[in-house]
Design a protein around this motif. Structure first.
Motif, PDB file in Angstrom:
ATOM      1  N   GLY A 164       0.788  -1.236   0.000  1.00  6.03           N
ATOM      2  CA  GLY A 164       0.000   0.000   0.000  1.00  6.03           C
ATOM      3  C   GLY A 164       0.816   1.280   0.000  1.00  6.03           C
ATOM      4  O   GLY A 164       0.293   2.348   0.277  1.00  6.03           O
TER       5      GLY A 164
ATOM      6  N   ARG B  67       0.959   4.723  -3.402  1.00  8.70           N
ATOM      7  CA  ARG B  67      -0.290   5.446  -3.591  1.00  8.70           C
ATOM      8  C   ARG B  67      -0.098   6.670  -4.500  1.00  8.70           C
ATOM      9  O   ARG B  67       0.809   7.469  -4.278  1.00  8.70           O
ATOM     10  CB  ARG B  67      -0.723   5.894  -2.210  1.00  8.70           C
ATOM     11  CG  ARG B  67      -2.058   6.455  -2.041  1.00  8.70           C
ATOM     12  CD  ARG B  67      -2.181   6.890  -0.592  1.00  8.70           C
ATOM     13  NE  ARG B  67      -2.411   5.761   0.316  1.00  8.70           N
ATOM     14  CZ  ARG B  67      -3.237   5.858   1.361  1.00  8.70           C
ATOM     15  NH1 ARG B  67      -3.874   6.978   1.606  1.00  8.70           N
ATOM     16  NH2 ARG B  67      -3.406   4.833   2.143  1.00  8.70           N
TER      17      ARG B  67
ATOM     18  N   ASP C  26      -6.582  -2.183  -4.107  1.00 10.69           N
ATOM     19  CA  ASP C  26      -6.856  -0.762  -3.910  1.00 10.69           C
ATOM     20  C   ASP C  26      -7.826  -0.580  -2.745  1.00 10.69           C
ATOM     21  O   ASP C  26      -7.653   0.282  -1.901  1.00 10.69           O
ATOM     22  CB  ASP C  26      -7.490  -0.154  -5.171  1.00 10.69           C
ATOM     23  CG  ASP C  26      -6.518  -0.103  -6.335  1.00 10.69           C
ATOM     24  OD1 ASP C  26      -5.545   0.662  -6.240  1.00 10.69           O
ATOM     25  OD2 ASP C  26      -6.734  -0.829  -7.316  1.00 10.69           O
TER      26      ASP C  26
ATOM     27  N   LEU D  49      -7.138   1.738   0.462  1.00  4.06           N
ATOM     28  CA  LEU D  49      -7.657   3.084   0.239  1.00  4.06           C
ATOM     29  C   LEU D  49      -9.114   3.139   0.658  1.00  4.06           C
ATOM     30  O   LEU D  49      -9.872   2.205   0.385  1.00  4.06           O
ATOM     31  CB  LEU D  49      -7.535   3.459  -1.253  1.00  4.06           C
ATOM     32  CG  LEU D  49      -6.104   3.446  -1.815  1.00  4.06           C
ATOM     33  CD1 LEU D  49      -6.118   3.533  -3.338  1.00  4.06           C
ATOM     34  CD2 LEU D  49      -5.311   4.602  -1.239  1.00  4.06           C
TER      35      LEU D  49
ATOM     36  N   GLU E 157     -11.096   8.066  -0.669  1.00  7.68           N
ATOM     37  CA  GLU E 157      -9.839   8.177  -1.419  1.00  7.68           C
ATOM     38  C   GLU E 157      -9.989   7.611  -2.823  1.00  7.68           C
ATOM     39  O   GLU E 157      -9.472   8.160  -3.793  1.00  7.68           O
ATOM     40  CB  GLU E 157      -8.710   7.464  -0.661  1.00  7.68           C
ATOM     41  CG  GLU E 157      -8.267   8.248   0.570  1.00  7.68           C
ATOM     42  CD  GLU E 157      -7.392   7.452   1.526  1.00  7.68           C
ATOM     43  OE1 GLU E 157      -6.666   8.086   2.298  1.00  7.68           O
ATOM     44  OE2 GLU E 157      -7.454   6.202   1.513  1.00  7.68           O
TER      45      GLU E 157
ATOM     46  N   GLN F  92      -7.635   8.183  -6.032  1.00  8.26           N
ATOM     47  CA  GLN F  92      -6.387   7.611  -5.546  1.00  8.26           C
ATOM     48  C   GLN F  92      -6.345   6.141  -5.944  1.00  8.26           C
ATOM     49  O   GLN F  92      -7.360   5.452  -5.958  1.00  8.26           O
ATOM     50  CB  GLN F  92      -6.282   7.742  -4.028  1.00  8.26           C
ATOM     51  CG  GLN F  92      -6.166   9.188  -3.582  1.00  8.26           C
ATOM     52  CD  GLN F  92      -5.625   9.308  -2.176  1.00  8.26           C
ATOM     53  OE1 GLN F  92      -4.905   8.444  -1.693  1.00  8.26           O
ATOM     54  NE2 GLN F  92      -5.980  10.395  -1.517  1.00  8.26           N
ATOM     55  N   ARG F  93      -5.131   5.676  -6.260  1.00 11.74           N
ATOM     56  CA  ARG F  93      -4.925   4.289  -6.661  1.00 11.74           C
ATOM     57  C   ARG F  93      -3.560   3.819  -6.181  1.00 11.74           C
ATOM     58  O   ARG F  93      -2.683   4.627  -5.908  1.00 11.74           O
ATOM     59  CB  ARG F  93      -4.934   4.154  -8.192  1.00 11.74           C
ATOM     60  CG  ARG F  93      -6.260   4.461  -8.881  1.00 11.74           C
ATOM     61  CD  ARG F  93      -7.262   3.323  -8.719  1.00 11.74           C
ATOM     62  NE  ARG F  93      -8.419   3.555  -9.561  1.00 11.74           N
ATOM     63  CZ  ARG F  93      -9.428   4.374  -9.227  1.00 11.74           C
ATOM     64  NH1 ARG F  93      -9.408   5.019  -8.076  1.00 11.74           N
ATOM     65  NH2 ARG F  93     -10.433   4.546 -10.055  1.00 11.74           N
ATOM     66  N   LEU F  94      -3.402   2.490  -6.157  1.00 15.56           N
ATOM     67  CA  LEU F  94      -2.064   1.931  -5.979  1.00 15.56           C
ATOM     68  C   LEU F  94      -1.434   1.857  -7.376  1.00 15.56           C
ATOM     69  O   LEU F  94      -2.010   1.261  -8.299  1.00 15.56           O
ATOM     70  CB  LEU F  94      -2.132   0.544  -5.348  1.00 15.56           C
ATOM     71  CG  LEU F  94      -2.729   0.484  -3.933  1.00 15.56           C
ATOM     72  CD1 LEU F  94      -2.661  -0.945  -3.393  1.00 15.56           C
ATOM     73  CD2 LEU F  94      -2.017   1.451  -2.990  1.00 15.56           C
TER      74      LEU F  94
ATOM     75  N   SER G  74       4.712   9.107  -0.972  1.00 18.33           N
ATOM     76  CA  SER G  74       4.933   7.937  -1.813  1.00 18.33           C
ATOM     77  C   SER G  74       6.310   7.945  -2.470  1.00 18.33           C
ATOM     78  O   SER G  74       6.620   7.079  -3.270  1.00 18.33           O
ATOM     79  CB  SER G  74       3.865   7.864  -2.910  1.00 18.33           C
ATOM     80  OG  SER G  74       2.579   7.820  -2.341  1.00 18.33           O
TER      81      SER G  74
END
Lengths: 208, 653
Positions: free
Chosen positions: B49, B52, B67, B71, B75, B80-82, B100
């Motif tokens: 994680g 991000r 994700d 998250l 988020e 927002q994403r990985l 990040s």
């Protein structure tokens, strides 16, 4: 035939170009021939620009050199007559915007292509365009603007010409950084030109 | 995977690196290819994680289980994403949050240290008062104010409700022993005893933000850090941000929100570094160009973006920090230094305060090189300074350059071409991933010195090291086999042009300023070069390409972030604030774009000086007849011993 003037202009050698033009004049070369050489040089610069082998400041510089050359040559031109103009254009950067590089290049290209151009400068209010159109009676009006913030002043200028009853007498072209056909529609202009060559082609098509 | 991969462009912000990858490449891989140190403990398995990112524009694959594990719904809906679980379906713009990143970017935060004058804009007083009883029913705040009067002789103190709100629980926890931060007659915050009053100084740049945490009593700097301005995603230059802010009702709010969030992040980092509480920050001083302060304060910007470019406010301002959503002491003020005119704002005033340019006994130039380059000319014989702002653009900060990047790990910061080949030096001695500003200037200077580019900046096809690239000629600097990205690092024709534009803007600005003030260049005894780029810049290279006036090198001083120093001085001292007011009043301003002949000068200034066979490090004199000199900065006396080489003033032909 070797054309040192063309080379001087395309090599951005400002002082050489001005000096060569003066020498040509002194030797009795016809002013129109000198201007023709300027046009050829500008065409070379324009081709280089399109090919990515030259960029905007060099166009300014070439334009600047050519302006200086024409300042020397033009007074002689009236004396030898035959300076017949193909049409009249009023051009300016619209209110709120002060970008003049693109407008200057268009002005120059129109000029070397035989147009009589009245350049109103930058940050020009709509009323000044209206006044100039009344006085100068051009066939073409060119509105220049670089920012998206120029959209509304352009639209207002077109509207002002309409309100003054002049819209039917002129063709209006717009150009500059953010302009495209959608913006043309928004402003109510007749056409947009993506570069100086396009602007010349538009103006020529309208004065036929 | 059975679908056919297209090529998509991933734009990583705020680092400003772009990379083209097949659309089935995960964003984490794309970041690696771009040389960005995106954190990943699990190596891209979707189990840690850490990687991000925020998708700012463009289309990406929908969230997967991984994700959702890391998250929150909020988020996810805010894109927002990985990075290791996501790939792009179109060209995308990705924001990489600071958390990040594995490597910190090198940002200029230190300025030349100078003796700071302190006359305590805030004073911290310790006080102990008796707890309330049935026989002493004074209200909490009156009790403390009485105590402060008794113990320290302070009179007519007051506190706003928001400050009182923090008092009641705090006083009971500390058994009525407190520190009170007092600004004139106003209590701006309370803290536990022993907690000293801190100040925050911020240089809010178009591209970078530098922040300093300072002890308001001693002036000691306890922490310093830098951050990319998160508004970059809305445009790299001030005009595009102003245009965005002017768009609809949300634009201005959005831009203010992201920069305020950035400042809160900065405050978090500073207080963590220094080990102090946010509530201890009792005063702040923020400087920035006119556009940056307007966007921060949500002042109207439309009139600033269009001719004649007027600010909504340019005097010094004291605003409550909470009005700017800054999470510091509840009653704290933010002091904004005054601006000068047009885009020349508080940062320029701070630069002058910080460099003490206006106290020099001779004519001097101060330059703050950045996305906008501000220049001030000080003449002791005149009663005022003259300033101009040049639209130099972000090229020196690595933007618009094919392999450009900011000065973080792996950036080429210096480069030389010798008979043996090309040698480079990178930040952190890491494998090269791109070029930062100083490296780009070195590269262009070396290309010019060795004749790879001509006076017009054209790359010569037949010159050594040159090859044909996808878009014209280019010079490879590091082959893919040895770079940190696996791709060749090159300087393209377009890169050279970008530097020419930036250089043209600065030189034309300098020349105009010198001409408009009727200054003889020889009079200029000091050139103070401020700003992050300015302090890493190799002066020899700047002189070779004609970026700076060819004055003897001894006259140059690279002072680092003078604007940050000025902000600190104004944070600590009323006198420095008064000095700022005085500078703002006494500084004239030249609008360059409408100055007669500016475009011609700009176009000429973009050419390179003719200096064949120049030998570094000593910038060589030009042809003795000076016939090729296009402008004043290359028109110098060919003094053979080169010790006192000067260029003639004016633009005489």
């Amino acid at each position: 035939m070797s054309k040192p003037l063309i080379d001087a202009i395309t090599d951005m050698r400002e002082e050489d170009a001005v000096q060569l033009a003066q020498e040509l004049l002194d030797q009795g070369t016809a002013p129109l021939d000198i201007l023709e050489q300027c046009r050829e040089a500008m065409a070379v610069v324009g081709q280089r620009f399109e090919a990515g082998d030259c960029f905007v400041p060099e166009l300014i510089l070439a334009g600047e050199i050519l302006r200086q050359v024409s300042d020397i040559v033009k007074p002689k031109l009236t004396a030898t007559a035959t300076g017949k103009k193909v049409g009249r254009v009023v051009i300016g950067t619209v209110e709120g915007d002060i970008h003049d590089i693109g407008k200057d290049i268009v002005t120059f290209m129109l000029d070397v292509n035989g147009f009589e151009v009245r350049d109103l400068g930058v940050d020009v209010p709509a009323s000044k365009f209206v006044e100039a159109v009344k006085q100068f009676q051009p066939q073409v009006v060119g509105l220049s603007g670089f920012l998206t913030l120029a959209y509304d002043p352009m639209k207002n200028t077109v509207q002002a010409l309409k309100d003054a009853g002049l819209r039917g007498k002129v063709k209006i072209m717009i150009g500059g950084g953010q302009m495209d056909d959608q913006i043309r529609q928004y402003t109510g202009a007749d056409a947009y030109g993506k570069d100086a060559m396009a602007a010349v082609a538009l103006a020529k098509s309208w004065v036929k | 995977m059975t679908h056919t991969a297209r090529t998509v462009e991933i734009d990583f912000e705020p680092i400003g690196k772009r990379v083209d990858v097949p659309s089935d490449t995960h964003l984490l891989d794309a970041a690696r290819q771009a040389g960005i140190g995106l954190a990943s403990v699990c190596g891209g398995e979707g189990t840690c994680g850490r990687c991000r990112v925020v998708i700012m524009s463009g289309e990406v694959t929908p969230p997967v289980d991984a994700d959702r594990r890391f998250l929150s719904q909020l988020e996810l809906t805010s894109s927002q994403r990985l990075a290791c679980r996501t790939h792009a379906l179109s060209d995308v713009k990705v924001h990489v949050p600071k958390a990040s990143l594995v490597t910190d970017q090198r940002l200029q935060v230190d300025g030349a240290t100078r003796q700071l004058q302190i006359d305590q804009t805030i004073r911290a007083y310790e006080v102990e008062v008796p707890a309330p009883t049935l026989h002493d029913l004074r209200a909490d705040v009156e009790r403390v104010i009485d105590g402060l009067e008794t113990a320290h002789g302070l009179r007519k103190l007051s506190a706003e409700p928001v400050v009182i709100r923090s008092l009641s629980p705090l006083a009971r926890r500390t058994e009525w022993r407190l520190a009170a931060y007092v600004r004139s007659h106003e209590i701006v915050g309370f803290a536990a005893p022993g907690r000293r009053a801190m100040g925050l100084a911020v240089d809010l740049g178009t591209t970078k933000i530098a922040g300093y945490l300072v002890d308001l009593e001693t002036g000691e700097e306890l922490a310093a850090t830098g951050l990319m301005n998160p508004q970059i995603g809305y445009g790299e230059d001030v005009i595009s941000r102003l245009v965005h802010a002017d768009r609809g009702s949300e634009g201005a709010h959005e831009l203010a929100r992201v920069v305020r969030q950035g400042l809160n992040d900065l405050i978090g980092t500073l207080t963590d570094q220094a080990g102090v509480a946010r509530e201890q920050i009792a005063e702040a001083c923020i400087v920035g160009n006119t556009a940056m302060t307007h966007l921060l304060l949500k002042l109207p910007v439309r009139q600033l973006a269009v001719s004649p470019f007027v600010a909504a406010a340019s005097s010094a301002l004291d605003v409550k920090a909470r009005e700017l959503d800054l999470d510091i002491a509840p009653g704290a003020y933010v002091h904004i230094l005054p601006g000068i005119g047009g885009f020349i704002g508080a940062d320029h005033v701070a630069m002058i305060i910080g460099s003490e340019l206006d106290h020099l006994p001779h004519a001097a130039l101060g330059l703050d090189i950045g996305t906008n380059t501000e220049i001030a000319l000080h003449r002791p014989d005149e009663k005022y300074l003259t300033s101009a702002s040049c639209a130099s653009g972000p090229a020196f900060e690595g933007a618009h350059i094919r392999d450009g990047m900011r000065a973080s790990t792996g950036a080429i910061e210096a480069m030389r071409i010798t008979d043996a080949g090309i040698t480079i030096k990178t930040v952190g001695d890491a494998p090269a991933v791109g070029l930062c500003g100083s490296g780009i200037i070195d590269a262009i200077a070396e290309m010019h010195r060795t004749g790879i580019i001509d006076r017009r900046g054209r790359i010569q096809p037949a010159a050594p090291h040159v090859r044909r690239g996808e878009r014209g000629y280019e010079m490879p600097i590091v082959p893919g086999a040895r770079s940190g990205t696996g791709r060749d690092i090159v300087i393209t024709q377009q890169d050279v042009n970008e530097i020419q534009l930036a250089k043209g803007a600065i030189v034309a600005g300098l020349e105009t300023l010198i001409e408009a003030t009727h200054t003889n260049v020889e009079e200029i005894r000091d050139v103070i070069v401020a700003g992050a780029f300015g302090s890493y810049l190799n002066l020899d290279s700047a002189l070779v390409i004609g970026l700076l006036p060819r004055l003897p090198q001894a006259r140059y001083t690279q002072v680092g972030n003078a604007a940050g120093v000025g902000a600190k001085m104004a944070l600590l001292s009323h006198k420095a604030r008064a000095h700022g007011q005085q500078i703002a009043r006494r500084t004239g301003y030249i609008e360059l774009t409408t100055y007669p002949g500016f475009n011609r000068r700009f176009a000429l200034s973009m050419l390179f000086p003719d200096n064949h066979s120049a030998a570094l490090p000593q910038p060589n004199p030009l042809d003795a007849d000076g016939s090729t000199a296009p402008h004043v900065f290359t028109r110098m006396n060919a003094d053979k011993n080169n010790a006192r080489s000067l260029f003639q003033g004016g633009t005489s032909r």
